[in-house]
Design a protein around this motif. Sequence first.
Motif, PDB file in Angstrom:
ATOM      1  N   ALA A 268       0.842  -1.210   0.000  1.00  0.00           N
ATOM      2  CA  ALA A 268       0.000   0.000   0.000  1.00  0.00           C
ATOM      3  C   ALA A 268       0.872   1.254   0.000  1.00  0.00           C
ATOM      4  CB  ALA A 268      -0.931  -0.006   1.200  1.00  0.00           C
ATOM      5  N   GLN A 269       1.934   1.239   0.794  1.00  0.00           N
ATOM      6  CA  GLN A 269       2.817   2.412   0.859  1.00  0.00           C
ATOM      7  C   GLN A 269       3.497   2.665  -0.489  1.00  0.00           C
ATOM      8  OE1 GLN A 269       4.101   5.008   3.430  1.00  0.00           O
ATOM      9  NE2 GLN A 269       4.352   5.489   1.282  1.00  0.00           N
ATOM     10  N   LEU A 270       3.861   1.580  -1.165  1.00  0.00           N
ATOM     11  CA  LEU A 270       4.474   1.701  -2.488  1.00  0.00           C
ATOM     12  C   LEU A 270       3.487   2.377  -3.443  1.00  0.00           C
ATOM     13  CD1 LEU A 270       7.112   0.817  -3.898  1.00  0.00           C
ATOM     14  CD2 LEU A 270       5.936  -1.247  -4.630  1.00  0.00           C
ATOM     15  N   LYS A 271       2.236   1.954  -3.349  1.00  0.00           N
ATOM     16  CA  LYS A 271       1.191   2.503  -4.215  1.00  0.00           C
ATOM     17  C   LYS A 271       0.923   3.968  -3.870  1.00  0.00           C
ATOM     18  CE  LYS A 271      -1.669   1.654  -7.491  1.00  0.00           C
ATOM     19  NZ  LYS A 271      -1.229   1.157  -8.796  1.00  0.00           N
ATOM     20  N   ASP A 279       8.714   7.065  -6.997  1.00  0.00           N
ATOM     21  CA  ASP A 279       9.099   5.658  -6.999  1.00  0.00           C
ATOM     22  C   ASP A 279       9.902   5.367  -5.726  1.00  0.00           C
ATOM     23  OD1 ASP A 279       9.777   3.089  -7.563  1.00  0.00           O
ATOM     24  OD2 ASP A 279      11.241   3.575  -9.119  1.00  0.00           O
ATOM     25  N   PHE A 280       9.282   4.622  -4.799  1.00  0.00           N
ATOM     26  CA  PHE A 280       9.912   4.327  -3.498  1.00  0.00           C
ATOM     27  C   PHE A 280      10.796   3.090  -3.691  1.00  0.00           C
ATOM     28  CE2 PHE A 280       8.556   4.969   1.198  1.00  0.00           C
ATOM     29  CZ  PHE A 280       9.825   4.646   1.641  1.00  0.00           C
ATOM     30  N   ALA A 285      12.339  -2.908  -3.305  1.00  0.00           N
ATOM     31  CA  ALA A 285      13.328  -3.967  -3.074  1.00  0.00           C
ATOM     32  C   ALA A 285      12.978  -4.801  -1.836  1.00  0.00           C
ATOM     33  CB  ALA A 285      14.717  -3.352  -2.920  1.00  0.00           C
ATOM     34  N   VAL A 286      12.474  -4.140  -0.801  1.00  0.00           N
ATOM     35  CA  VAL A 286      12.092  -4.840   0.434  1.00  0.00           C
ATOM     36  C   VAL A 286      11.066  -5.933   0.115  1.00  0.00           C
ATOM     37  CG1 VAL A 286      10.782  -4.562   2.596  1.00  0.00           C
ATOM     38  CG2 VAL A 286      12.572  -2.930   2.008  1.00  0.00           C
ATOM     39  N   ILE A 287      10.083  -5.571  -0.691  1.00  0.00           N
ATOM     40  CA  ILE A 287       9.008  -6.510  -1.039  1.00  0.00           C
ATOM     41  C   ILE A 287       9.556  -7.644  -1.902  1.00  0.00           C
ATOM     42  CG2 ILE A 287       6.814  -6.713  -2.316  1.00  0.00           C
ATOM     43  CD1 ILE A 287       6.344  -3.689  -1.513  1.00  0.00           C
ATOM     44  N   GLU A 288      10.387  -7.283  -2.873  1.00  0.00           N
ATOM     45  CA  GLU A 288      10.947  -8.296  -3.775  1.00  0.00           C
ATOM     46  C   GLU A 288      11.828  -9.291  -3.003  1.00  0.00           C
ATOM     47  OE1 GLU A 288      13.296  -6.600  -6.919  1.00  0.00           O
ATOM     48  OE2 GLU A 288      13.867  -8.602  -7.645  1.00  0.00           O
ATOM     49  N   VAL A 289      12.656  -8.755  -2.116  1.00  0.00           N
ATOM     50  CA  VAL A 289      13.543  -9.618  -1.327  1.00  0.00           C
ATOM     51  C   VAL A 289      12.715 -10.588  -0.486  1.00  0.00           C
ATOM     52  CG1 VAL A 289      15.177  -9.617   0.622  1.00  0.00           C
ATOM     53  CG2 VAL A 289      15.481  -8.011  -1.264  1.00  0.00           C
ATOM     54  N   ASN A 290      11.607 -10.091   0.058  1.00  0.00           N
ATOM     55  CA  ASN A 290      10.781 -10.949   0.904  1.00  0.00           C
ATOM     56  C   ASN A 290      10.183 -12.114   0.101  1.00  0.00           C
ATOM     57  OD1 ASN A 290       9.734 -11.262   3.650  1.00  0.00           O
ATOM     58  ND2 ASN A 290       7.734 -11.065   2.657  1.00  0.00           N
ATOM     59  N   THR A 291       9.770 -11.836  -1.118  1.00  0.00           N
ATOM     60  CA  THR A 291       9.229 -12.911  -1.972  1.00  0.00           C
ATOM     61  C   THR A 291      10.338 -13.899  -2.327  1.00  0.00           C
ATOM     62  OG1 THR A 291       7.717 -11.297  -2.889  1.00  0.00           O
ATOM     63  CG2 THR A 291       7.939 -13.331  -4.118  1.00  0.00           C
ATOM     64  N   LEU A 292      11.491 -13.344  -2.699  1.00  0.00           N
ATOM     65  CA  LEU A 292      12.606 -14.211  -3.104  1.00  0.00           C
ATOM     66  C   LEU A 292      13.094 -15.093  -1.965  1.00  0.00           C
ATOM     67  CD1 LEU A 292      14.724 -11.794  -5.332  1.00  0.00           C
ATOM     68  CD2 LEU A 292      13.391 -13.788  -6.064  1.00  0.00           C
TER      69      LEU A 292
END
Length: 438
Positions: A268-271, A279-280, A285-292
Amino acid sequence: MERIAVIGTGYVGLVTGCCYAEIGHEVICVDIDPDKVRRLSLGEIPIYEPGLGELAASNQAAGRLSFTTDLARAVQDSSIIFIAVGTPTLENGEVDMQQVRGAVETLARQMNDYKIIVMKSTVPVGTSRRIRQWMEEGQQRPVPFSVVSNPEFLREGTAIHDTFHPDRVVIGSDDADAALRVERLQAAFGGEVVRTDPESAELIKYASNAFLAAKISFINEMANVCEKVGADVSLVARGMGLDNRIGPKFLQAGIGYGGSCFPKDTRAQLKIAQNADYDFRILRAVIEVNTLQRERFVEKVTAALGGNATGRSITVWGLAFKPNTDDLRDAPALDIIRALQERGAVVTAYDPAAASKASALLPGVRCLTDPYEAAENAEAVVIATDWEDLRRIDFDRLRSLVRKPLIIDGRNMFAPAEMAEKGFTYVSVGRPAFPGPV
Ligand code: UDX
């Protein structure tokens, strides 16, 4: 003493309602779901939260806490109205404000005299102003009201403790008198008060969750580097955390964060930033790293099984997104189990609180409440949630039950050297398998 209505008996609403009743206020909790209200009135608490059942029961018995579907009556009988309805994320990453809007519109129609509307749900910047607008549009005749943003920072599993011992209390409003009244209400709980404008209060909640999520993703990336260079992330985290500018908390490497807040609030914060034409990058990257991190862990489990999970019996210990809750929302364990199933593994799971809920979500997985039974004939035991009872596991007994003494620990619960001594091949996150820390 205030007369308080809490709209929404989800996690935040229920805890808030019970805690205000506990300090002597008269609280009426409202929900649109008649079955839920009926069960709550009978003392059935729909969520797993240590201590909440007792708190609700004693306050109901004392006549300070009640539940209803009758929003009109609740509003008319109260002077302070907390909104604690759900704010889920839509497909496009925006926050779904339908429940908030619905509550506010009903509220507007039911206003009989001055009310303070306190926003507890996590909502995007600008919501306080939008509430004001919805209220004005929805009122049949003008009745005065104030809007206060008072975000909630409680953690599942320790929600009552967190409410009674807040680190800080954030109160954002343009109306100084209403802000002061909410501040007085919270004074009983203590905690440093941060008075702000509505927008800053709304952002503090997102900023805090995004920052904590960033700490987790940072240490998880450190763990991945540690694996490559032969270092131990738990020692790195300890060394970092003793610097009091950094602090030791939220530096536990593992399979990443889950739950109802971090995944939702970071997106939500990214949006919110995107909508403001920003562009945050760090947050992305935080979100991507968590998925990876979840995917890496599945690779790790497969590698520990010799590169092939097809037909292998795997036991997963822990399903809830963290201990002391039965909450499975965005739980890393679910993704990990599904990925292992896709690779052909046969999964049996254990969770002391979430097993029965999980069986509906995990077709083909036997979900049990006994860790030993779940581990029978396992070729690998995977730890996905750091439940306290796992620390007391009898490893001799476990070794006699499993087909192979292999543990892949996504929460770094045990010392690698000790596990080797107990006869297990032990793989964890960001730490050498053996000899481990000295
Ligand atoms: C969080 C915030 O802490 C709280 O202030 C906010 O109001 C709601 O969101 P909660 O979702 O209950 O609370 O869980 P929390 O204890 O913060 O843990 C979140 C996730 O991060 C869990 O999946 C946990 O396992 C993971 N985590 C936490 C780590 O992987 N490493 C850590 O060091 C800490």
